[in-house]
Enzyme design. Structure first.
Site, PDB file in Angstrom:
ATOM      1  N   ASP A 252     132.837  37.428  13.172  1.00  0.00           N
ATOM      2  CA  ASP A 252     132.264  38.755  13.429  1.00  0.00           C
ATOM      3  C   ASP A 252     132.508  39.545  12.158  1.00  0.00           C
ATOM      4  OD1 ASP A 252     131.836  41.403  14.108  1.00  0.00           O
ATOM      5  OD2 ASP A 252     133.106  41.365  15.901  1.00  0.00           O
TER       6      ASP A 252
ATOM      7  N   TYR B 115     129.772  48.533  12.457  1.00  0.00           N
ATOM      8  CA  TYR B 115     131.077  48.628  13.080  1.00  0.00           C
ATOM      9  C   TYR B 115     131.852  47.326  12.862  1.00  0.00           C
ATOM     10  CZ  TYR B 115     134.928  50.159  15.626  1.00  0.00           C
ATOM     11  OH  TYR B 115     136.212  50.529  15.906  1.00  0.00           O
TER      12      TYR B 115
ATOM     13  N   ARG C 298     138.088  45.940  24.699  1.00  0.00           N
ATOM     14  CA  ARG C 298     139.305  45.933  23.885  1.00  0.00           C
ATOM     15  C   ARG C 298     140.102  44.632  24.016  1.00  0.00           C
ATOM     16  NH1 ARG C 298     140.286  51.330  22.264  1.00  0.00           N
ATOM     17  NH2 ARG C 298     138.749  52.707  23.193  1.00  0.00           N
TER      18      ARG C 298
ATOM     19  N   TYR D  96     145.807  43.195  16.720  1.00  0.00           N
ATOM     20  CA  TYR D  96     144.473  43.015  17.309  1.00  0.00           C
ATOM     21  C   TYR D  96     143.370  43.292  16.290  1.00  0.00           C
ATOM     22  CZ  TYR D  96     140.541  43.410  20.518  1.00  0.00           C
ATOM     23  OH  TYR D  96     139.347  43.233  21.163  1.00  0.00           O
TER      24      TYR D  96
ATOM     25  N   HIS E 185     130.889  47.280  19.046  1.00  0.00           N
ATOM     26  CA  HIS E 185     131.016  45.809  19.048  1.00  0.00           C
ATOM     27  C   HIS E 185     129.823  45.125  19.715  1.00  0.00           C
ATOM     28  CE1 HIS E 185     135.139  45.581  17.503  1.00  0.00           C
ATOM     29  NE2 HIS E 185     135.436  46.610  18.271  1.00  0.00           N
TER      30      HIS E 185
ATOM     31  N   LYS F 207     138.474  40.018  19.695  1.00  0.00           N
ATOM     32  CA  LYS F 207     138.714  38.783  20.440  1.00  0.00           C
ATOM     33  C   LYS F 207     138.199  37.597  19.617  1.00  0.00           C
ATOM     34  CE  LYS F 207     140.928  38.352  24.292  1.00  0.00           C
ATOM     35  NZ  LYS F 207     142.328  38.766  24.341  1.00  0.00           N
TER      36      LYS F 207
HETATM   37  P1  13P Z   1     134.880  41.566  19.489  1.00  0.00           P
HETATM   38  O1  13P Z   1     135.975  40.549  19.343  1.00  0.00           O
HETATM   39  O2  13P Z   1     133.631  40.946  20.032  1.00  0.00           O
HETATM   40  O3  13P Z   1     134.664  42.296  18.205  1.00  0.00           O
HETATM   41  O4  13P Z   1     135.316  42.612  20.596  1.00  0.00           O
HETATM   42  C1  13P Z   1     136.293  43.534  20.307  1.00  0.00           C
HETATM   43  C2  13P Z   1     136.508  44.599  21.332  1.00  0.00           C
HETATM   44  O5  13P Z   1     137.552  45.164  21.314  1.00  0.00           O
HETATM   45  C3  13P Z   1     135.481  44.901  22.321  1.00  0.00           C
HETATM   46  O6  13P Z   1     135.836  46.019  23.108  1.00  0.00           O
HETATM   47  P1  13P Z   2     138.444  47.039  15.567  1.00  0.00           P
HETATM   48  O1  13P Z   2     139.766  46.348  15.579  1.00  0.00           O
HETATM   49  O2  13P Z   2     137.360  46.158  15.077  1.00  0.00           O
HETATM   50  O3  13P Z   2     138.489  48.396  14.927  1.00  0.00           O
HETATM   51  O4  13P Z   2     138.047  47.250  17.083  1.00  0.00           O
HETATM   52  C1  13P Z   2     138.946  47.720  17.970  1.00  0.00           C
HETATM   53  C2  13P Z   2     138.375  47.905  19.309  1.00  0.00           C
HETATM   54  O5  13P Z   2     138.738  47.170  20.171  1.00  0.00           O
HETATM   55  C3  13P Z   2     137.447  49.035  19.667  1.00  0.00           C
HETATM   56  O6  13P Z   2     137.098  48.976  21.047  1.00  0.00           O
HETATM   57 MG    MG Z   3     132.646  39.340  19.292  1.00  0.00          MG
HETATM   58 MG    MG Z   4     133.360  43.139  16.918  1.00  0.00          MG
HETATM   59 MG    MG Z   5     135.763  38.927  18.113  1.00  0.00          MG
END
Ligand code: 13P
Ligand code: 13P
Ligand code: MG
Ligand code: MG
Ligand code: MG
Ligand code: MG
Ligand code: MG
Length: 365
Positions: free
Chosen positions: A11, A90, A265, A228, A18, A231
């Site tokens: 990603d 993003y 998240r 984090y 996201h 995912k």
């Molecule tokens: P992704 O791993 O798909 O970027 O998702 C992250 C996230 O926190 C979705 O709420």
């Molecule tokens: P990033 O870690 O990519 O900033 O995303 C965090 C996230 O979970 C927002 O929902």
């Molecule tokens: Mg993803």
């Molecule tokens: Mg993402």
């Molecule tokens: Mg991911």
């Protein structure tokens, strides 16, 4: 001569939040992989995205863990990241934990599934791509494909499958692996595989002749990054027919939208919804988690296809059920088991809350 399939994904930025990878990222990867094909490093490739994750599906003759192939994918994602930064997408470069290539892409934030095999007269392969979930999401469906006769009729009625398969299982916490035989060790294997955040299937191998049957990306981003960064959103490669489950047996487990960790998240349980490419775009509460299935025939390394296998009305009830389960789970708000248990959450305010409450906790008589 053997053929290798490498699926490498990351990603590196999306619209909005996201949501979905921008077409400009896929176009940049296309340009780079087209050049590699021209130079005969790649035999063929197909680029797609599941939600905000871009997948490079590549065939070649270089074998697994090849430096040049890994570097090619690394560079494609680096160049796509530069575009993502320009567009202020993003999470631009979200999954990339390092900006220098060190010889092998493993541990750098990308997800990797690879397998090398001698092509059969006809070699159907299914590539699964997920978004908003973790590698353990594949435990249940992969187990059912290769060990559950109520899913895979061939395990009972086809002599070429009847002896069963070996499962290579990773303990992602302890960095250890174990190989278990099914059906003999089925109950022991399930004792591990039910713990989806810790024990994950890495490979499935046919017992008769040690032929590779399936490979899954098992990288856990938060364990590598120490915090984090989204995912893992895993991918899997599964071979089918003639000594493997039929293509329809390979996609059958996904008619049940089982609960997986991920979603908003990365900290919520939700149903894994099987979708065609056009719906591989998780929106509601950043989900629910999605899986798509691309079917190819491998012909002298060429990727013939894909067939968009979940773009089938027979999966409409599974999608409807997933939407209903999503509704039901959402109504729990911040309560378990919608929200993941504290030790599996990707985000937590708990230490801060506990600090604020210091001195206010009293013994219960
Ligand atoms: P992704 O791993 O798909 O970027 O998702 C992250 C996230 O926190 C979705 O709420
Ligand atoms: P990033 O870690 O990519 O900033 O995303 C965090 C996230 O979970 C927002 O929902
Ligand atoms: Mg993803
Ligand atoms: Mg993402
Ligand atoms: Mg991911
Ligand atoms: Mg047939
Ligand atoms: Mg086809």
């Amino acid at each position: 001569m053997k053929t290798t399939i490498s699926v490498i994904k990351a990603d590196v930025g999306s619209v909005a939040g996201h949501g979905i990878a921008h077409p400009a990222l896929l176009a940049k990867c296309e340009e780079i992989l087209a050049k590699a094909k021209e130079e005969e490093l790649l035999t063929d490739y197909y680029i797609t995205n599941c939600g905000d994750d871009t997948e490079l599906i590549m065939t070649h003759k270089q074998g697994e863990e090849n430096k040049e192939i890994h570097e090619l994918a690394f560079n494609a994602f680096m160049e796509a990241t530069a575009i993502a930064k320009d567009l202020k997408l993003y999470g631009a470069g979200q999954d990339l934990l390092s900006d220098t290539f060190s010889g092998n892409i493993k541990g750098m934030g990308h997800g990797v599934a690879e397998m090398e095999f001698k092509e059969r007269p006809s070699d159907p392969v299914v590539v699964f791509c997920c978004d908003k979930t973790e590698p353990g999401a594949f435990n249940l469906p992969i187990f059912r494909m290769f060990a559950d006769p109520f899913n895979t009729a061939g395990l009972v009625i086809d002599p070429s499958l009847h002896n069963g398969y070996k499962f290579e299982i990773f303990d992602v916490m302890e960095h250890k692996k174990v190989i278990m035989n099914c059906p003999e060790e089925m109950y022991d294997a399930l004792a591990l595989l039910g713990s989806i955040s810790r024990y994950v299937i890495k490979r499935v191998i046919r017992k008769d002749d040690n032929e590779i049957a399936a490979a899954i990306s098992t990288e856990r981003l938060n364990l590598m990054a120490g915090s984090y960064v989204g995912k893992d959103d895993p991918v899997a490669i599964v071979r089918s027919q003639s000594g493997f489950p039929a293509a329809g047996e390979v996609v059958e487990p996904f008619a049940f939208p089982h609960l997986v960790g991920g979603w908003m998240r990365g900290s919520h349980n939700g149903p894994l919804m099987p979708v065609g490419q056009k719906n591989a775009y998780p929106v509601r509460f950043d989900g629910p988690p999605r899986v798509m299935a691309l079917g190819f025939q491998i012909a002298d390394g060429e990727l013939v296809g894909p067939a968009d296998m979940f773009d089938d009305p027979a999966y409409d009830p599974a999608r409807k059920q997933a939407a209903e389960i999503a509704d039901y789970m959402r109504r729990h708000g911040p309560f378990e088991p919608h929200r993941l248990p504290a030790d599996e959450m990707e985000y937590t305010s708990l230490p801060g809350v506990m600090e604020k409450l210091e001195g206010r906790f009293e013994d219960i008589d």
